[in-house]
Design a protein around this motif. Structure first.
Motif, PDB file in Angstrom:
ATOM      1  N   ALA A 140       0.755  -1.308   0.205  1.00  0.00           N
ATOM      2  CA  ALA A 140       0.062  -0.107  -0.007  1.00  0.00           C
ATOM      3  C   ALA A 140       0.874   1.286   0.157  1.00  0.00           C
ATOM      4  O   ALA A 140       0.716   2.002  -0.691  1.00  0.00           O
ATOM      5  CB  ALA A 140      -1.172   0.071   1.217  1.00  0.00           C
ATOM      6  N   MET A 141       1.961   1.200   0.685  1.00  0.00           N
ATOM      7  CA  MET A 141       2.823   2.452   0.716  1.00  0.00           C
ATOM      8  C   MET A 141       3.454   2.781  -0.570  1.00  0.00           C
ATOM      9  O   MET A 141       3.414   4.005  -0.923  1.00  0.00           O
ATOM     10  CB  MET A 141       3.812   2.203   1.925  1.00  0.00           C
ATOM     11  CG  MET A 141       4.804   3.434   2.128  1.00  0.00           C
ATOM     12  SD  MET A 141       6.033   3.055   3.272  1.00  0.00           S
ATOM     13  CE  MET A 141       5.017   2.711   4.636  1.00  0.00           C
ATOM     14  N   GLY A 143       2.324   1.814  -3.636  1.00  0.00           N
ATOM     15  CA  GLY A 143       1.522   2.064  -4.437  1.00  0.00           C
ATOM     16  C   GLY A 143       0.720   3.558  -4.250  1.00  0.00           C
ATOM     17  O   GLY A 143       0.904   4.423  -5.205  1.00  0.00           O
ATOM     18  N   LEU A 144       0.779   4.009  -2.872  1.00  0.00           N
ATOM     19  CA  LEU A 144       0.533   5.414  -2.459  1.00  0.00           C
ATOM     20  C   LEU A 144       1.460   6.332  -3.133  1.00  0.00           C
ATOM     21  O   LEU A 144       1.121   7.479  -3.667  1.00  0.00           O
ATOM     22  CB  LEU A 144       0.131   5.599  -1.107  1.00  0.00           C
ATOM     23  CG  LEU A 144      -1.179   4.903  -0.714  1.00  0.00           C
ATOM     24  CD1 LEU A 144      -1.420   4.868   0.725  1.00  0.00           C
ATOM     25  CD2 LEU A 144      -2.242   5.637  -1.234  1.00  0.00           C
ATOM     26  N   GLY A 175       0.010   2.657  -9.676  1.00  0.00           N
ATOM     27  CA  GLY A 175       0.184   2.989  -8.180  1.00  0.00           C
ATOM     28  C   GLY A 175      -1.155   2.494  -7.513  1.00  0.00           C
ATOM     29  O   GLY A 175      -1.208   1.781  -6.325  1.00  0.00           O
ATOM     30  N   GLY A 176      -2.316   2.967  -8.013  1.00  0.00           N
ATOM     31  CA  GLY A 176      -3.552   2.588  -7.290  1.00  0.00           C
ATOM     32  C   GLY A 176      -3.916   1.133  -7.246  1.00  0.00           C
ATOM     33  O   GLY A 176      -4.155   0.691  -6.269  1.00  0.00           O
ATOM     34  N   ALA A 179      -1.574  -0.091  -4.467  1.00  0.00           N
ATOM     35  CA  ALA A 179      -2.079   0.096  -3.098  1.00  0.00           C
ATOM     36  C   ALA A 179      -3.290  -0.682  -2.813  1.00  0.00           C
ATOM     37  O   ALA A 179      -3.278  -0.922  -1.459  1.00  0.00           O
ATOM     38  CB  ALA A 179      -2.393   1.612  -3.101  1.00  0.00           C
ATOM     39  N   ALA A 183      -2.544  -4.954  -1.753  1.00  0.00           N
ATOM     40  CA  ALA A 183      -2.591  -5.176  -0.426  1.00  0.00           C
ATOM     41  C   ALA A 183      -3.691  -5.955  -0.048  1.00  0.00           C
ATOM     42  O   ALA A 183      -3.667  -6.741   1.094  1.00  0.00           O
ATOM     43  CB  ALA A 183      -2.829  -3.839   0.264  1.00  0.00           C
TER      44      ALA A 183
END
Length: 202
Positions: A140-141, A143-144, A175-176, A179, A183
Motif C-alpha cells: 500500500a505504501m 502504491g500510494l 500505483g492505485g 495500493a 494489499a
C-alpha cells in the motif's frame, strides 16, 4: 480435497507471461503492475494452496519465524527494488532482465505465501498474520507513493500510457492498483489466518 488451485495458478501464469500483457508491461506502467500483481498475489497463492492440498503432510520450516522474516524481507526487496527507475527500465529494455524480474516476482510470492499458509499451530498462524500484515502495508505504501508522484518516475519510452491514458495518469493507475489490489489479498489472507488463530485459541 480438490487441488484445482494448482492448475488454475499455472494456467494464469501461462496467460500472464505468454499473452499480450507481458509486451504491454514493458511499454506502460499500469500493465506492468497488472502483470506483477497477477503473478505475486493471484498465481503464487493459488499454486501454494494447490501444492499444500496435494501434499497435506507438508510441514513448516523448523524455524518458521526466521523463514517468515527472510521471505518477507526478500519479497519487500524484490517489489521495491524492481520499481526503482534503473531496474524497472532495465527490465523493460532487456529480455534477460525482464525474465529475471518475473522469476523473482514468482519466487518471492511463492516463498511468502508458503510460509504464511503452511502453519497449523497457534504460533505458526500468528507468524503468518504478521507476515501478511507487513506485506499489505509495504504494498500500500509503495502504491500510494506512485499515486501522489507529481511527475513520471520512469523514462517516457517505458511509460507511454495504456488504455488511452496519459503517461502520468497511467503511472497513477498502476500505483492505485498496487495500493489496493496488491494489499487486499494480503489483508484477506491475514484475516483468514487470524480467524483460524482465534478458533484455535477458543
Amino acid at each position: 480435497m480438490s487441488i484445482w488451485p494448482l492448475p488454475a495458478g499455472l494456467l494464469l501464469l501461462a496467460w500472464l507471461w505468454l499473452g499480450p500483457l507481458a509486451g504491454m508491461a514493458r511499454r506502460a506502467f499500469s500493465p506492468h503492475m497488472m502483470l506483477h500483481l497477477g503473478v505475486v498475489v493471484v498465481a503464487a497463492p493459488l499454486i501454494v494452496i494447490g501444492l499444500l492440498r496435494l501434499v497435506p503432510a507438508a510441514r513448516p520450516p523448523r524455524r518458521l519465524m526466521l523463514a517468515a522474516l527472510a521471505a518477507s524481507a526478500f519479497e519487500f526487496a524484490v517489489v521495491w527494488g524492481w520499481h526503482a527507475p534503473a531496474l524497472h527500465e532495465a527490465a523493460a529494455r532487456l529480455d534477460p532482465v525482464f525474465v529475471l524480474q518475473q522469476a523473482s516476482f514468482l519466487l518471492s510470492g511463492l516463498a511468502l505465501w508458503f510460509v504464511c499458509l503452511v502453519g497449523r499451530e497457534r504460533g505458526q498462524l500468528a507468524v503468518g498474520v504478521l507476515a501478511m500484515l507487513f506485506t499489505s502495508m509495504h504494498m500500500a505504501m509503495l502504491g500510494l507513493l506512485l499515486v501522489v508522484a507529481p511527475a513520471l518516475l520512469y523514462a517516457p519510452q517505458f511509460c507511454l500510457g495504456a488504455f488511452g491514458l496519459e503517461p502520468l495518469v497511467d503511472q497513477q493507475l498502476g500505483g492505485g492498483l498496487m495500493a489496493f489490489l496488491g494489499a487486499l489479498p494480503c489483508v484477506a489472507g491475514g484475516a483468514w489466518l487470524a480467524s483460524r488463530l482465534a478458533a484455535a485459541e477458543a
